[in-house]
Design a protein around this motif. Structure first.
Motif, short mmCIF file in Angstrom:
data_model
loop_
_atom_site.label_atom_id
_atom_site.label_comp_id
_atom_site.label_asym_id
_atom_site.label_seq_id
_atom_site.Cartn_x
_atom_site.Cartn_y
_atom_site.Cartn_z
N ASP A 160 -45.22 54.54 -90.77
CA ASP A 160 -45.37 55.73 -89.94
C ASP A 160 -44.59 56.93 -90.48
O ASP A 160 -45.08 58.05 -90.45
CB ASP A 160 -44.92 55.44 -88.51
CG ASP A 160 -45.96 54.64 -87.74
OD1 ASP A 160 -47.14 54.67 -88.16
OD2 ASP A 160 -45.60 54.00 -86.74
N LYS A 161 -43.39 56.71 -90.97
CA LYS A 161 -42.60 57.83 -91.49
C LYS A 161 -43.14 58.24 -92.86
O LYS A 161 -43.64 57.41 -93.62
CB LYS A 161 -41.13 57.44 -91.60
CG LYS A 161 -40.49 57.20 -90.26
CD LYS A 161 -39.01 56.90 -90.41
CE LYS A 161 -38.40 56.67 -89.04
NZ LYS A 161 -36.98 56.34 -89.13
N PRO A 162 -43.05 59.53 -93.21
CA PRO A 162 -43.58 59.98 -94.50
C PRO A 162 -42.78 59.41 -95.67
O PRO A 162 -41.62 59.03 -95.54
CB PRO A 162 -43.45 61.50 -94.44
CG PRO A 162 -42.43 61.77 -93.39
CD PRO A 162 -42.48 60.62 -92.42
N GLY A 163 -43.44 59.38 -96.84
CA GLY A 163 -42.79 58.88 -98.05
C GLY A 163 -43.19 57.45 -98.33
O GLY A 163 -44.01 56.86 -97.64
N ASP A 164 -42.60 56.89 -99.38
CA ASP A 164 -42.92 55.50 -99.72
C ASP A 164 -41.86 54.57 -99.14
O ASP A 164 -40.71 54.94 -98.97
CB ASP A 164 -43.08 55.31 -101.22
CG ASP A 164 -41.84 55.70 -102.01
OD1 ASP A 164 -40.92 56.28 -101.41
OD2 ASP A 164 -41.80 55.42 -103.21
N HIS A 165 -42.28 53.36 -98.84
CA HIS A 165 -41.40 52.36 -98.22
C HIS A 165 -41.44 51.11 -99.08
O HIS A 165 -42.51 50.65 -99.47
CB HIS A 165 -41.88 52.05 -96.80
CG HIS A 165 -41.99 53.26 -95.93
ND1 HIS A 165 -40.91 53.80 -95.28
CD2 HIS A 165 -43.04 54.07 -95.65
CE1 HIS A 165 -41.29 54.87 -94.60
NE2 HIS A 165 -42.59 55.06 -94.81
N SER A 166 -40.27 50.55 -99.38
CA SER A 166 -40.23 49.40 -100.29
C SER A 166 -39.98 48.11 -99.52
O SER A 166 -39.35 48.10 -98.45
CB SER A 166 -39.15 49.59 -101.35
OG SER A 166 -37.89 49.69 -100.74
N CYS A 167 -40.47 47.05 -100.11
CA CYS A 167 -40.27 45.71 -99.56
C CYS A 167 -38.82 45.29 -99.83
O CYS A 167 -38.29 45.51 -100.93
CB CYS A 167 -41.23 44.73 -100.23
SG CYS A 167 -40.95 43.01 -99.79
N GLY A 168 -38.18 44.70 -98.85
CA GLY A 168 -36.79 44.27 -99.00
C GLY A 168 -36.61 43.09 -99.92
O GLY A 168 -35.53 42.87 -100.46
N TYR A 169 -37.66 42.32 -100.15
CA TYR A 169 -37.57 41.16 -101.03
C TYR A 169 -37.85 41.51 -102.49
O TYR A 169 -37.06 41.24 -103.38
CB TYR A 169 -38.55 40.06 -100.60
CG TYR A 169 -38.11 39.27 -99.40
CD1 TYR A 169 -37.18 38.25 -99.53
CD2 TYR A 169 -38.62 39.54 -98.15
CE1 TYR A 169 -36.78 37.51 -98.44
CE2 TYR A 169 -38.23 38.80 -97.04
CZ TYR A 169 -37.30 37.79 -97.20
OH TYR A 169 -36.91 37.06 -96.12
N CYS A 170 -39.03 42.09 -102.74
CA CYS A 170 -39.46 42.28 -104.13
C CYS A 170 -39.37 43.72 -104.61
O CYS A 170 -39.46 43.98 -105.80
CB CYS A 170 -40.87 41.76 -104.32
SG CYS A 170 -42.11 42.64 -103.34
N GLY A 171 -39.20 44.68 -103.71
CA GLY A 171 -39.06 46.07 -104.12
C GLY A 171 -40.36 46.82 -104.30
O GLY A 171 -40.34 48.00 -104.65
N LEU A 172 -41.51 46.17 -104.11
CA LEU A 172 -42.78 46.88 -104.22
C LEU A 172 -42.82 47.98 -103.16
O LEU A 172 -42.35 47.81 -102.05
CB LEU A 172 -43.95 45.92 -104.02
CG LEU A 172 -44.25 44.98 -105.18
CD1 LEU A 172 -45.37 44.02 -104.79
CD2 LEU A 172 -44.63 45.76 -106.41
N ARG A 173 -43.40 49.10 -103.55
CA ARG A 173 -43.43 50.25 -102.65
C ARG A 173 -44.85 50.47 -102.11
O ARG A 173 -45.83 50.28 -102.82
CB ARG A 173 -42.93 51.50 -103.37
CG ARG A 173 -41.46 51.38 -103.76
CD ARG A 173 -41.01 52.52 -104.60
NE ARG A 173 -41.73 52.47 -105.88
CZ ARG A 173 -41.86 53.49 -106.69
NH1 ARG A 173 -41.34 54.65 -106.39
NH2 ARG A 173 -42.51 53.38 -107.84
N PHE A 174 -44.91 50.92 -100.88
CA PHE A 174 -46.17 51.21 -100.21
C PHE A 174 -46.09 52.61 -99.63
O PHE A 174 -45.02 53.07 -99.20
CB PHE A 174 -46.43 50.20 -99.09
CG PHE A 174 -46.53 48.79 -99.58
CD1 PHE A 174 -47.74 48.27 -99.99
CD2 PHE A 174 -45.41 47.97 -99.64
CE1 PHE A 174 -47.84 46.97 -100.45
CE2 PHE A 174 -45.50 46.67 -100.09
CZ PHE A 174 -46.72 46.17 -100.50
#
Length: 119
Positions: free
Chosen positions: A99-113
């Motif tokens: 919901d918030k703007p920008g990219d968000h990363s996974c806490g386990y693997c670091g992949l960003r969405f």
């Protein structure tokens, strides 16, 4: 080496340094490479003995730098699920709110969405 010498090595590196200097006086001391965690031993550290005949292999590819090179995955969904690829190479499935703007990363693997607002 006998057991007494091994115990002396563990307890007192000065004894080891004397033994090492006598036994390997013609050997060139290895140079320690800095690891991805910033670890580097002193030249006279007794742990460097394992690298006298064999080089110390340090992986120059740091995981956080490699994952930063992967562009964020754009999605139209406000919530995404990441399992790190699934199977034995993955991690527990987590849900990430975009919901918030920008990219968000996974806490386990670091992949960003990232939420694709154009659709």
């Amino acid at each position: 080496m006998n057991l007494k010498l091994l115990n002396a090595i563990r307890c007192n590196k000065n004894i080891f340094n004397k033994y090492f200097a006598v036994r390997y006086s013609s050997t060139v001391y290895p140079e320690d490479k800095i690891t991805h965690t910033g670890q580097k031993w002193d030249k006279d550290d007794y742990r460097m003995a394992r690298f006298v005949n064999n080089p110390k292999h340090v992986n120059p590819n740091i995981a956080i730098k490699l994952i930063a090179e992967v562009p964020p995955k754009k999605t139209t969904s406000r919530v995404v699920a990441c399992d790190g690829g699934g199977g034995p190479t993955g991690h527990p499935q987590v849900f990430i709110n975009l919901d918030k703007p920008g990219d968000h990363s996974c806490g386990y693997c670091g992949l960003r969405f990232e939420l694709d607002q154009h659709h």
